[in-house]
Design a protein around this motif. Structure first.
Motif, short mmCIF file in Angstrom:
data_model
loop_
_atom_site.label_atom_id
_atom_site.label_comp_id
_atom_site.label_asym_id
_atom_site.label_seq_id
_atom_site.Cartn_x
_atom_site.Cartn_y
_atom_site.Cartn_z
N PRO A 9 0.93 -1.09 -0.17
CA PRO A 9 0.04 -0.03 0.09
C PRO A 9 0.85 1.29 0.13
N ASN A 10 2.12 1.13 0.39
CA ASN A 10 2.92 2.24 0.38
C ASN A 10 3.92 2.20 -0.80
N TRP A 11 3.67 1.43 -2.04
CA TRP A 11 4.33 1.49 -2.95
C TRP A 11 4.23 2.71 -4.00
N PRO A 12 5.26 3.66 -4.19
CA PRO A 12 4.92 5.18 -4.82
C PRO A 12 4.64 5.05 -6.35
N HIS A 13 4.54 3.87 -7.04
CA HIS A 13 4.47 3.82 -8.45
C HIS A 13 3.08 2.71 -8.96
N PRO A 14 2.08 3.12 -8.30
CA PRO A 14 0.94 1.90 -8.51
C PRO A 14 0.52 1.92 -9.93
N ARG A 16 2.54 1.26 -12.29
CA ARG A 16 3.36 0.41 -13.44
C ARG A 16 3.45 -0.90 -12.50
N ALA A 17 3.31 -0.93 -11.21
CA ALA A 17 3.74 -2.10 -10.45
C ALA A 17 2.89 -2.00 -9.10
N VAL A 18 2.71 -2.99 -8.43
CA VAL A 18 2.18 -3.07 -7.09
C VAL A 18 3.02 -3.02 -5.93
N SER A 19 4.37 -3.25 -6.14
CA SER A 19 5.41 -3.36 -5.22
C SER A 19 6.82 -3.34 -5.76
N LYS A 20 7.73 -3.38 -4.83
CA LYS A 20 9.04 -3.20 -5.43
C LYS A 20 9.45 -4.45 -6.24
N SER A 21 8.96 -5.64 -5.68
CA SER A 21 9.47 -7.12 -6.14
C SER A 21 8.62 -7.23 -7.47
N LEU A 27 10.37 -5.27 -14.95
CA LEU A 27 11.42 -4.92 -15.64
C LEU A 27 12.12 -6.12 -16.35
N GLU A 28 12.10 -7.29 -15.64
CA GLU A 28 12.68 -8.51 -16.28
C GLU A 28 11.97 -8.74 -17.45
N LEU A 29 10.77 -8.64 -17.34
CA LEU A 29 9.56 -9.11 -18.32
C LEU A 29 9.76 -8.08 -19.72
N THR A 30 10.00 -7.02 -19.17
CA THR A 30 10.14 -5.92 -20.40
C THR A 30 11.44 -6.11 -21.01
N GLU A 31 12.51 -6.40 -20.22
CA GLU A 31 13.90 -6.82 -20.82
C GLU A 31 13.67 -7.97 -21.74
N PHE A 32 12.84 -9.03 -21.48
CA PHE A 32 12.56 -10.09 -22.30
C PHE A 32 11.92 -9.81 -23.53
N ILE A 33 11.01 -8.86 -23.67
CA ILE A 33 10.53 -8.53 -24.74
C ILE A 33 11.14 -7.50 -25.74
N GLN A 34 12.14 -6.66 -25.15
CA GLN A 34 12.85 -6.08 -25.79
C GLN A 34 14.16 -6.87 -26.42
N SER A 35 14.47 -7.83 -25.83
CA SER A 35 15.55 -8.64 -26.19
C SER A 35 14.96 -9.78 -27.66
#
Length: 92
Positions: A9-14, A16-21, A27-35
């Protein structure tokens, strides 16, 4: 529940994501798509979801991104849902 699906609930970027993990997973999925689409950069933005990872469905790649690198393929992004022709005949 998988740790990256737990909402912080304290994650500052809701947007794009729901938590830090979850953000790290994004990021990992985006890097896969980019590759996978490095030869088709115009398709990358269309293929990266605008919602948090696993926020709507779990995405698995069974060669879909590689199919988009074929010369005859093209990727379109739309806010309208796609329904096949047979679906329209059912009155939906």
């Amino acid at each position: 529940m998988l740790p990256f699906l737990r909402k912080d609930p304290n994650w500052p970027h809701p947007d794009r994501a729901v938590s830090k993990s979850n953000d790290r997973h994004r990021l990992e999925l985006t890097e896969f798509i980019q590759s996978e689409l490095k030869d088709r950069p115009n398709s990358i933005e269309k293929c990266v979801p605008s919602y948090p990872p696993c926020g709507k469905r779990i995405l698995l790649d069974n060669g879909w991104f590689k199919a988009l690198t074929k010369p005859m393929s093209n990727c379109h992004r739309s806010d309208r849902p796609f329904y096949p022709k047979w679906h329209r005949h059912l009155g939906r």
